[in-house]
Design an enzyme around this catalytic site. Structure first.
Site, PDB file in Angstrom:
ATOM      1  N   ASP A 348       0.854  -1.173   0.000  1.00 15.86           N
ATOM      2  CA  ASP A 348       0.000   0.000   0.000  1.00 15.86           C
ATOM      3  C   ASP A 348       0.894   1.228   0.000  1.00 15.86           C
ATOM      4  OD1 ASP A 348      -2.304  -1.377   0.247  1.00 15.86           O
ATOM      5  OD2 ASP A 348      -2.472  -1.151   2.422  1.00 15.86           O
ATOM      6  N   ASP A 647      -5.062  -3.643   4.702  1.00 16.11           N
ATOM      7  CA  ASP A 647      -5.579  -3.247   6.008  1.00 16.11           C
ATOM      8  C   ASP A 647      -7.092  -3.392   6.120  1.00 16.11           C
ATOM      9  OD1 ASP A 647      -6.063  -1.199   4.294  1.00 16.11           O
ATOM     10  OD2 ASP A 647      -4.718   0.234   5.246  1.00 16.11           O
ATOM     11  N   ASP A 651      -9.454  -6.607   1.809  1.00 18.64           N
ATOM     12  CA  ASP A 651      -8.109  -7.044   1.462  1.00 18.64           C
ATOM     13  C   ASP A 651      -7.876  -8.492   1.876  1.00 18.64           C
ATOM     14  OD1 ASP A 651      -7.432  -4.613   0.410  1.00 18.64           O
ATOM     15  OD2 ASP A 651      -6.584  -3.836   2.273  1.00 18.64           O
TER      16      ASP A 651
HETATM   17  P1  ATP Z   1      -3.310   3.204  -0.149  1.00 24.23           P
HETATM   18  O1  ATP Z   1      -4.041   2.114  -0.848  1.00 24.23           O
HETATM   19  O2  ATP Z   1      -2.113   3.680  -0.806  1.00 24.23           O
HETATM   20  O3  ATP Z   1      -3.126   2.974   1.315  1.00 24.23           O
HETATM   21  P2  ATP Z   1      -5.530   4.520   0.540  1.00 24.23           P
HETATM   22  O4  ATP Z   1      -5.934   3.211   1.090  1.00 24.23           O
HETATM   23  O5  ATP Z   1      -5.362   5.660   1.476  1.00 24.23           O
HETATM   24  O6  ATP Z   1      -4.280   4.422  -0.300  1.00 24.23           O
HETATM   25  P3  ATP Z   1      -8.097   4.982  -0.100  1.00 24.23           P
HETATM   26  O7  ATP Z   1      -8.189   5.248   1.348  1.00 24.23           O
HETATM   27  O8  ATP Z   1      -8.764   3.829  -0.702  1.00 24.23           O
HETATM   28  O9  ATP Z   1      -6.586   4.901  -0.501  1.00 24.23           O
HETATM   29  O10 ATP Z   1      -8.526   6.290  -0.819  1.00 24.23           O
HETATM   30  C1  ATP Z   1      -8.860   6.291  -2.156  1.00 24.23           C
HETATM   31  C2  ATP Z   1      -9.298   7.683  -2.549  1.00 24.23           C
HETATM   32  O11 ATP Z   1     -10.461   8.032  -1.809  1.00 24.23           O
HETATM   33  C3  ATP Z   1      -8.291   8.754  -2.220  1.00 24.23           C
HETATM   34  O12 ATP Z   1      -7.411   8.959  -3.289  1.00 24.23           O
HETATM   35  C4  ATP Z   1      -9.140   9.973  -1.982  1.00 24.23           C
HETATM   36  O13 ATP Z   1      -9.415  10.601  -3.212  1.00 24.23           O
HETATM   37  C5  ATP Z   1     -10.407   9.393  -1.433  1.00 24.23           C
HETATM   38  N1  ATP Z   1     -10.428   9.488   0.032  1.00 24.23           N
HETATM   39  C6  ATP Z   1      -9.517   9.024   0.897  1.00 24.23           C
HETATM   40  N2  ATP Z   1      -9.879   9.261   2.155  1.00 24.23           N
HETATM   41  C7  ATP Z   1     -11.059   9.895   2.110  1.00 24.23           C
HETATM   42  C8  ATP Z   1     -11.957  10.408   3.090  1.00 24.23           C
HETATM   43  N3  ATP Z   1     -11.722  10.296   4.371  1.00 24.23           N
HETATM   44  N4  ATP Z   1     -13.081  11.010   2.658  1.00 24.23           N
HETATM   45  C9  ATP Z   1     -13.341  11.113   1.351  1.00 24.23           C
HETATM   46  N5  ATP Z   1     -12.554  10.654   0.403  1.00 24.23           N
HETATM   47  C10 ATP Z   1     -11.409  10.063   0.738  1.00 24.23           C
END
Ligand code: ATP
Length: 942
Positions: A348, A647, A651
């Site tokens: 990730d 996480d 997954d």
């Molecule tokens: P990684 O997979 O690298 O850990 P991540 O798990 O943080 O990244 P996600 O959390 O799935 O990725 O987020 C995907 C997208 O959703 C982000 O790019 C953002 O645009 C949006 N996003 C992330 N957090 C929030 C939130 N709290 N509220 C609204 N949109 C969000």
């Protein structure tokens, strides 16, 4: 206050010390309010004091652990190995043949060996068991109206708790409120299809599986969210009552131990065959039957590596402990070995490769672009436009910041002049941005009370909230990934605007920023709940917020280390492709001209084509969990050994499919941790690499132990074979007996006492400096590699030749001075001394597989010197103590003889030194450039 529920079975019973066992009371049939009243609780939860008192009364919320295997089972496991059976049979046979002392010594050795194995396995089991306590389970409780994270063990009946997707339900609970809640109850019912849950009471006679208003401890929330009140904890829960006691993962079997067990069986069978052959040779040469049998038994005793299983167990247990110290907690023991052959790590991005310290640095609205200075969670920083400070933000910027702060579950607290954030770092960044612009969060939240929310989920990529907006009716706020938000904004006529906004997004993302779009929609005040349909369309864009999240410095170094080690690193993220590529470039994991692959592209690619895509790219963006599973499979089809991080709830399938599933200890859900092979206690990519390094070390040390132990066994067998077949026959009082270079008891002495005290320390050997500059070990490569076999042959021959030579020389020299018996005893002692001297010198050669001992540091492993010191003392006793002389048939040697045997042993140094040098030269000439190859995902031959 009434805190005992009135149980129908005992209406007038005095207050019991414990609440009546959970769901025997029909909690599921009562309304939430009634349940709260009966439990003496409220929607605000218990007070801290009440919770403390109940904890004292009901005891901690833990299930009793199953007892580990009892001592007898453990003991039996030690005895029940082919090695030991052969030894026991030998002892019995020796006694039957009238060789009582020999039989007793063999029996004593069996007992000793069993005890050593028993103690070691017991300690290893304990060490591994303690690991399960290193990843604590926590729960979100509401106490006196405040939301807290507490250890799940502190939950008490009456506690109001919040549950989110991926949580393990900490106790039996009655739902108070729920949104789209589904729970997997396999732990209780064996049913792996998630069950839907809802607040409404169900009939009292409903079966366990139909009690939709109850949640059971140990089950897993797969989606939705809920508030529920605890009705039973610990052993009083359904899981506690059906008493499938939790089994600790103390199974010490791994592919390697299994492979060694198979090898052990082959060695045993081989040795038995040779023993029979030796018996034949003895009889043909005319030895007395009993003598020939003893020789055959002696061979078995000498050649079987009895100490090996204990050494393997210890090496694995040490590996597990070291990994835990480096923040990788092993949940499944085979992972220790598999880590060493990992060829691809799929990680990730957010929080693992990056710091997860989000800071909003860019704002965009249709009126212009603004910058925010400052880093991290502090209000220090200011708003600028074209380099000019903006004192009062214009209205559109204020509206953007306000919406970002309201559509938000994070919190910031001032503590000792510092700011602390709780919740999602992405959301905390939005709060900080609003504070920098002069807004007070408390005032803002008070002025716009929240009525409902759709929480953020990775699959949806947005979050929405519904707020009261005074007389103006209600207002829906939406924030999320720009593509997702823009799709819901305006109508057809907004299409052009939307593409220009996307160009803006692209520009921010190319700077490595995570971009969130924020939008709103007015609704009437009749609208009091938020449904998915409400945020499908008709929203109006407020603007964009771009935040940075710099890569971890240690992650950059770890990526470099992986490339050196022939391991490809692939980044898999939910973020925008341009953001992912920018961060990938900063981390140094991009392939040349790489643009990143999106989840949408993965979805459109069939399995066959996916292999090439998975191979060619190291950056995967906007990826959904189901893509992770397909990626793992595609890589595995190319013979890769894949470590995959995760996480979230979704997954879990990819974590299970991967050769090494890696869950995040801090941000990971219970579901992910359950599915994983290792859990990182610091969520840091560098810890995975540390675990790989430890995995390689464990394997090295096992090979070192093998390369040390096996030559001694083969050498002893050769000494015997040579003597029985070629030494002249002795006529002792009319009986023909073989001239033995060593007695059976002496062989046992070497095989168990000397070998084990020297080989055990190898399990503690420091890692070789080049351990991460080698290609990954090919999975399935035989344990008895060409290297081990050749080395065993070389050293065994050398050892046998040295011992036989000195035996013969000593025997003949003494025959002239003293009688036959004395000469033989001295010559045999000389032979034993020579073998042990060989072992001592050879031990140093084994401390590094290929290089000189200086590579690992002469004094880096103190246990080697402890083992050697111990052995020297034992060997002195062996030669000079009358008691030992009687048992082992030894004789005292003069200083000159001792010196000679030491010199003979030292011969191993130049010979093995030369062999290592030749090997190294050959290896240097075949090694291709590993770093470039790993970045391109090429497999480098091990
Ligand atoms: P990684 O997979 O690298 O850990 P991540 O798990 O943080 O990244 P996600 O959390 O799935 O990725 O987020 C995907 C997208 O959703 C982000 O790019 C953002 O645009 C949006 N996003 C992330 N957090 C929030 C939130 N709290 N509220 C609204 N949109 C969000």
């Amino acid at each position: 206050m009434k805190d005992q529920p009135s149980s129908p079975s005992q209406p007038d019973a005095p207050a019991p010390a414990r609440l009546p066992a959970g769901s025997r009371h029909p909690w599921h049939a009562l309304s939430p309010d009634k349940v709260l009243t009966e439990l003496g609780s409220t929607a605000e939860g218990l007070t801290d004091e009440e919770a403390r008192e109940r904890l004292a009364r009901h005891g901690p919320n833990v299930l009793e652990r199953a007892k580990r295997d009892g001592p007898l089972t453990l003991l039996w496991r030690q005895v029940n190995s082919p090695f030991i059976w052969v030894l026991i049979a030998s002892a019995v046979l020796a006694v039957i043949m009238g060789k009582v002392t020999d039989g007793l010594v063999v029996a004593a050795v069996v007992v000793l060996n069993t005890l050593i194995g028993f103690v070691q396995e017991y300690r290893a089991g304990k060490a591994i068991e303690s690991l399960s306590r290193m990843v604590p389970e926590t729960a979100t409780v509401i106490r006196a109206g405040r939301k807290l994270r507490v250890p799940a063990a502190q939950g008490v009946p009456g506690d109001v708790m919040e549950l989110a997707p991926g949580d393990k339900v900490p106790a039996d609970m009655r739902l108070l409120s729920a949104r789209n809640l589904s729970v997997e109850e396999a732990a209780l019912t064996g049913e792996s299809v998630p069950a839907q849950k809802a607040v409404a009471p169900v009939p009292e006679e409903a079966e366990l599986g139909d009690r939709a208003s109850l949640l059971f401890g140990g089950t897993l929330v797969t989606s939705g969210s809920a508030q529920a009140v605890v009705v039973a904890t610990g052993q009083a829960t359904e899981l506690g009552r059906i008493s499938t006691l939790l089994r600790e993962a103390t199974d010490l079997q791994t592919p390697l131990t299994q492979a060694l067990a198979v090898i052990g069986k082959y060695i045993t069978v081989g040795i038995l065959l040779i023993s029979v052959a030796l018996l034949g040779v003895g009889l043909v040469r005319g030895y007395a039957l009993s003598e020939a049998v003893v020789v055959a038994i002696t061979l078995a005793v000498a050649a079987i590596p009895e100490g090996l299983p204990a050494i393997v167990t210890i090496a694995l247990a040490i590996g597990v402990q070291r990994m835990a110290a480096r923040r990788a907690v092993i949940r499944k023991l085979p992972a220790v070995e598999t880590l060493g052959s990992t060829t691809v790590i799929c990680s990730d991005k957010t929080g693992t490769l990056t710091r997860n310290e989000m800071t909003v640095q860019a704002l965009w609205t249709s009126a212009g672009t603004y910058a925010l200075s400052g880093v991290g969670y502090t209000p220090k920083g200011e708003l600028t436009r074209d380099g000019q400070r903006v004192e009062t933000p214009p209205q559109d910027v204020q509206a953007l910041l306000l919406a970002g702060a309201l559509c938000n579950d994070a919190a910031l607290q001032h503590r000792d002049g510092q700011w602390e954030m709780t919740g999602d770092p992405t959301e905390a960044a939005l709060l900080v941005a609003a504070e920098k612009a002069g807004m007070s969060m408390e005032a803002v939240r008070e002025a716009h009370p929240r009525l409902d929310a759709i929480p953020f989920e990775s699959e949806n990529q947005f979050m929405a909230t519904l707020h009261a907006a005074g007389n103006a009716g209600h207002r829906i706020l939406l924030k999320g990934a720009p593509e997702v938000v823009l799709r819901r904004c305006g109508g057809e006529e907004d299409h052009v605007t939307s593409s220009s906004v996307l160009a803006e997004v692209e520009q921010m993302a190319r700077r490595g920023m995570r971009v969130l779009a924020v939008a709103y929609r007015e609704v009437s005040s009749a609208h009091t709940a938020l449904r998915m349909e409400d945020v499908e369309s008709g929203l109006r864009l407020l603007g964009l917020q771009g935040m940075i999240d710099p890569p971890r410095e240690e992650a950059k170094a770890a990526v470099r280390a992986c490339h050196e080690a022939g391991i490809t690193v692939k980044m898999i993220t939910g973020d925008h492709p341009a953001t992912a590529v920018a961060i990938g470039a900063q981390l140094g994991l991009l392939q040349p001209d790489e643009e990143g692959v999106t989840g949408a592209k993965l979805a459109a690619t069939d399995d066959a084509a996916l292999e090439a895509v998975a191979h060619r790219s190291n950056v995967f963006a906007r990826v959904a969990p189901e893509h992770k599973l397909r990626l793992v499979r595609a890589l595995q089809r190319q013979q890769h050994v894949v470590a995959m991080t995760g996480d979230g709830v979704n997954d879990a399938p990819a974590l299970k499919q991967a050769n090494i599933g890696v869950a995040m200890g801090i941000t990971g859900t219970a579901v992910a941790k359950d599915a994983a092979d290792i859990v990182l206690t610091d969520d840091n990519f560098a810890s995975i690499v540390a675990a790989v390094e430890e995995g390689r070390r464990v394997y090295d040390n096992l090979i070192k132990s093998l390369a040390f132990v096996l030559p001694t066994n083969l050498g002893l067998a050769l000494i015997l074979l040579f003597g029985v077949s070629l030494f002249p026959i002795q006529d002792v009082g009319g009986r023909l007996v073989p001239l033995m270079a060593m007695l059976p008891t002496q062989l046992l002495w070497i095989n168990l006492v000397a070998t084990v005290s020297l080989a055990l320390p190898l399990a503690f050997e420091a890692r070789e400096p080049d351990v991460m500059r080698r290609a990954p070990r090919a999975p399935g490569a035989p344990v008895l590699s060409h290297f081990v076999v050749m080395r065993t042959g070389l050293v065994a021959l050398l050892m046998a030749a040295g011992a036989i030579g000195l035996f013969w020389w000593e025997y003949h020299r003494d025959l002239t001075g003293s009688g036959h018996t004395q000469a033989l005893a001295e010559a045999q002692t000389m032979a034993v001394n020579t073998v042990i001297s060989f072992q001592m010198f050879y031990l140093f050669m084994c401390r590094s597989l290929m290089g000189s001992v200086r590579k690992v540091g002469l004094f880096s492993n103190r246990s080697v010197f402890v083992g050697m010191g111990l052995l020297v003392l034992l060997q002195v006793a062996f030669m000079y103590l009358p008691f030992m002389q009687r048992v082992f048939g030894t004789a005292p040697l003069g200083l000159k003889d001792v010196g000679l045997s030491i010199l003979m042993g030292a011969v191993v140094l130049p010979v093995v030194g030369l062999e290592k040098w030749l090997r190294q030269r050959k290896k240097d000439s075949d090694t291709p450039s590993r770093r470039g190859a790993a970045r391109l995902g090429e497999r480098v031959p091990a």
